[in-house]
Design a protein around this motif. Structure first.
Motif: not given
Length: 972
Positions: A227, A244, A247, A251, A498, A502
């Motif tokens: 990420y 974002v 990802t 997400c 990470f 999430k």
């Protein structure tokens, strides 16, 4: 539960909801090595559908996977037991282009090339340009932070997104933008509800770990792994767009995007630099980057070898300078002179730095042709050519296909990577974005025989790239292929962050689980297991295995590009994944696996998908790995209907040569029945023919009867030196009297005889009736087809040395050349190598053709495009003086029996209306329409009565007849 979920989704959304076996099978794979069968598929029509689909899935506790074109190489577009949201099907509009702000608003399923077309009138473009630009979606590019060849100049997707409209798993919607000043960040954190909590938690994640994020996140132009948490740092402006992007759909779901556009260079020039090997090319790159080329792409000689092994040699390869690895360095400018000046400056720098060989390419067509080779690399290198040590070629798979290192480490990394490959006994073709240290590489992992070798190599390769300060992925993302390896690249504290990141976005783990956080093992869920079944046809290129043949398809998705080309006609009409070449290949793979599709050769799902395969063979040429669905279809139909009643159309059209020969015993009575008011509908019903189709009339006499009468009336004594080439001293050519030319439309065959004789050739025919067996092959009656072909081969006997064989019907000619070796591996003799089209034969001869000026357009028969090629036809029409345009119309839609069969009318007509019929209607009056295929001519005359298509032989005869007219004669 699945049925309850399907009903709830169908009640909630306006788009399509598919939970059937075939749909689950074709959406169970992307372009990776993995297979994850979903619970079902939803194709949302708009934002409201996405909201409702997510709500229903949340209530049922079912995960959701967002999908664009399904070309993800790491396994990001599939998920076990998930509902797949196919955004590309209906939710892919370019909503607005704002040339003043240089932005565009798009839906997530918008295909990149559609965005480029919308921006082009304003002199703008979206900067990132991955090689899958003709089918990849903007949403997918956001998911993987895609790059492409020009990221050196215009950056990654994350550099070119202004704002995102997001939908969280709990139904919350929010919009995010790029870097924000401190006051705006504070305002977001103070917002009420779920949105404010999300911002507070994200800002706290960064604030609590400033030193760790600054130290442990590698600074690379191509870091595609993990990420992008460093985007949350204060000095990065709490950039949620960057946080974002990349990802991988884990997400949030993207409902819309506002992207930045960049000016398109008015003129481009290409500098191609040749080096002894890829490490020498890599070592040269750092000194060239200060000159700011738009691209710096690396391509080694083994990629060219893979290209040559997959098809004919493109002439543009002559523009490559000496070397075994080439850098493509592109520059641009407002004028051709300025672009050329910049190219010369760059070329001089190349020569100074490494004494490389250099070629300057300023012609736009040559540039496009060279770039096409580089762009096709992702598909080309999935089939490796034979090695220099005699090692056979074979399949190469993704997994370690886009690692990236700092540019100044690239040469060292490539040298050690080659040694690692040698230690593991693996082979691949490296190429890629050398200007940013990114290397594409597919390898011949023994994934079916020894999957453990895959894991062993991946672990060592991960350590090697990390030792060079690099990233496991440079642009394709991690997915299942590399998610498990992230702890080798990042310390445990970052791995924990990470997971925290999430959970902030998706606390219940509903969005694309099992990838970057708690990843599935990299060697689990492989798609390759399956059974070998007895086959009717030989598959020499695939070791006699249909399983290996269907696994040629690696999902790169060329077949779902609907912008041009032959492949795949039914998909271009229906848009259904199961009707694409890769969808059909996946269904066949599932049939051989025997789990989801459990009925084997009796599978109704496979039969339905193959029912709309036109057998055009476009995939055999246009697919980068030459998936030959027409052949696989014949194999399937053979087994599916073995010892079972066949459809009426298989008997009426499969045995068409026999019925035509019988009808010619009383042609007038047959024509009366074919045209009768009451008899024709009965014949159509009995023959499985669509009632809207007109039945063709029989000619007054067969071609061979005409030929005998013609020869009797035109014998010329040997040695007279006058008249047509009928004397015994004239060079001979054997004309193949295919069943269509013999029994249904003999005009092209008669014209071919007259043309060849005018050119001084003695035309021969086989000693008896012959048939290539195509109609039987197409309907899967392979045993009978083999007997018919063998009898025809015996009729021909042993061909005299050097005797050429000219075919007139492209489908039959292609069958002789490509299908007979599979059908008669020991009985085809020299015939396949002797067969020529009329254009090929004349192109090889030193003959003078008359002039026939004017405009012409050609509808190329699919089998000619796929098997025979059209280069000779272009040269012959050029020698005639015609201004000829080959239509990029793809299949006419008739495809032999296909367009006649009941249930195919709509697809057949829609295929013709896609490009062919509009082009014919728009043609200038007097334009010649060439169509060598009887199917093409029949479709044209039945759907566009004003069309007057002609075979090349008829056009050549017209040229001769006009040349022979006395001066001053006016036709008609």
């Amino acid at each position: 539960m699945a049925s309850d979920l399907a009903r709830a989704l169908a009640a909630a959304v306006r788009g399509e909801v598919r939970f059937d076996t075939a749909e689950r099978a074709v959406y169970g794979q992307d372009a990776s090595n993995y297979r994850q069968v979903p619970r079902g598929v939803v194709k949302p029509a708009d934002r409201g559908d996405v909201r409702e689909a997510l709500r229903v899935c949340r209530e049922f506790g079912v995960p959701v996977v967002a999908r664009g074109s399904g070309t993800s190489i790491g396994g990001q577009a599939i998920g076990p037991g998930a509902v797949v949201l196919d955004f590309r099907r209906h939710f892919g509009r370019v909503l607005e282009v704002d040339p003043e702000r240089r932005t565009a608003r798009v839906e997530p399923g918008a295909v990149l090339d559609e965005l480029q077309r919308a921006a082009r009138p304003f002199g703008l473009r979206f900067g990132p340009d991955p090689s899958t630009h003709s089918r990849c979606t903007v949403g997918g590019m956001i998911g993987n932070d895609a790059c492409g060849s020009h990221s050196l100049a215009w950056g990654r997707t994350s550099d070119n997104v202004h704002g995102l409209d997001l939908l969280l798993a709990d139904g919350t919607e929010l919009s995010v933008t790029g870097p924000l000043p401190p006051a705006e960040r504070a305002a977001l954190a103070a917002a009420p509800g779920r949105v404010g909590r999300l911002h507070r938690e994200l800002q706290a994640l960064a604030a609590d770990n400033l030193a760790l994020l600054r130290r442990a996140m590698p600074v690379l132009p191509r870091r595609g792994s993990g990420y992008p948490l460093d985007a949350l740092l204060p000095e990065r402006g709490y950039d949620l767009v960057r946080a974002v992007t990349g990802t991988e759909g884990t997400c949030a779901l993207v409902l819309g995007a506002t992207v930045r556009l960049v000016p398109e260079p008015a003129v481009r020039a290409l500098v191609v630099a040749g080096y002894p090997d890829e490490t020498a090319a890599a070592d040269a790159v750092p000194a060239l980057l200060p000159l700011a080329p738009l691209t710096c792409e690396g391509m080694a000689a083994d990629l060219v070898a893979a290209l040559l092994a997959s098809g004919p040699r493109p002439p543009v390869l002559d523009r490559l300078p000496d070397g075994a690895c080439w850098l493509f360095l592109e520059v641009g400018g407002p004028t051709a002179a300025e672009a050329a000046d910049r190219a010369r400056e760059l070329a001089a720098a190349v020569r100074r730095e490494r004494s490389a060989a250099v070629a300057l390419v300023t012609d736009p067509g040559e540039q496009r042709a060279l770039w096409a080779i580089r762009e096709a690399g992702a598909g080309i290198v999935t089939r490796l050519p034979p090695g220099p040590d005699g090692r056979p070629g074979g399949a190469a798979w993704p997994g370690w296909e886009d690692s990236a290192v700092p540019v100044n480490q690239l040469g060292s990394y490539l040298r050690q990577l080659r040694m690692l490959l040698k230690r593991h006994g693996l082979r691949g073709v490296p190429f890629g974005h050398f200007g940013e240290g990114c290397v594409h590489l597919r390898l011949d992992f023994p994934l079916r025989e020894r999957p453990s070798a895959f894991r062993e190599f991946m672990l060592e390769a991960a350590d090697l790239v990390v030792a060079h300060g690099g990233s496991l992925s440079g642009e394709h993302g991690d997915g299942q292929a590399r998610g498990e390896l992230l702890p080798r690249m990042f310390p445990p504290e970052v791995i924990d962050l990470f997971a925290r990141f999430k959970r902030i976005w998706d606390p219940d783990g509903l969005l694309n689980p099992g990838l970057l956080v708690d990843p599935r093992p990299l060697d689990a869920d492989l798609r390759f297991p399956g059974r070998e079944l007895p086959l009717a046809l030989a598959y020499p290129e695939d070791g006699g295995s249909l399983l290996s043949a269907v696994h040629r398809c690696v999902g790169v998705g060329t077949c779902v590009d609907t912008s041009s080309g032959v492949m795949c006609p039914s998909y271009m009409v229906t848009g259904e994944e199961r009707h694409s070449t890769r969808g059909r290949a996946r269904l066949l793979g599932e049939m051989l696996r025997g789990e989801l599709v459990a009925d084997g050769w009796r599978s109704p799902e496979v039969r339905e998908a193959l029912d709309l395969c036109l057998g055009c063979k476009g995939c055999a040429s246009d697919c980068p790995v030459h998936v030959d669905m027409a052949t696989y279809r014949s194999e399937f139909l053979y087994h599916h209907y073995r010892f079972r009643p066949r459809p009426a159309a298989h008997l009426s059209f499969g045995w068409l040569p026999l019925w035509l020969r019988l009808a010619h015993l009383a042609p007038r009575a047959a024509n009366a029945a074919l045209r009768g008011r009451f008899s024709a509908p009965v014949l159509k019903r009995l023959g499985g023919i669509d009632p809207r189709r007109a039945l063709p009339a029989l000619p007054e006499r067969r071609f061979t009867a005409w030929f005998r009468a013609h020869r009797a009336a035109n014998q010329v004594p040997a040695g007279t030196g006058a008249g047509p080439g009928t004397g015994p001293d004239a060079p001979a050519v054997l004309l193949w009297p295919d069943s269509m030319s013999e029994l249904l439309d003999p005009a092209p065959a008669r014209a071919a005889v007259l043309v060849l004789e005018r050119l001084g050739f003695r035309v021969l025919l086989p000693s008896g009736p012959v048939c290539c067996g195509l109609t039987l092959i197409a309907s899967g009656q392979l045993g009978l087809a083999r007997r018919v072909a063998a009898r025809s081969a015996r009729t021909l006997g042993e061909l005299p040395p050097g005797l050429p064989v000219v075919g007139l019907e492209p489908s039959c000619t292609a069958t002789l050349r490509s299908d007979w070796p599979r059908l008669l591996p020991d009985g085809a003799g020299e015939l396949p190598s002797r067969v020529r089209t009329l254009a090929e034969f004349l192109d090889e001869q030193d003959v003078e053709l008359p002039e026939l000026t004017g405009r012409a357009m050609t509808q190329v028969h699919c089998h000619q495009h796929a098997v025979l090629g059209t280069g000779a036809d272009r040269r012959i029409t050029g020698r005639l003086g015609l201004d000829n345009r080959e239509l990029d119309a793809g299949c006419c839609g008739l495809a032999g029996a296909f367009g006649f069969e009941r249930g195919h009318w709509e697809v057949s007509v829609a295929a013709a209306e896609r490009a062919l019929l509009p082009a014919v209607r728009a043609a200038d009056p007097g334009t010649l329409l060439l169509a060598d295929g009887l199917s093409c001519r029949t479709q044209l005359t039945q759907l566009e009565p004003s069309a007057r298509p002609s075979h090349l032989a008829e056009v050549l005869l017209r040229a001769f007849e006009q040349a022979e007219e006395p001066p001053g004669h006016s036709p008609g």
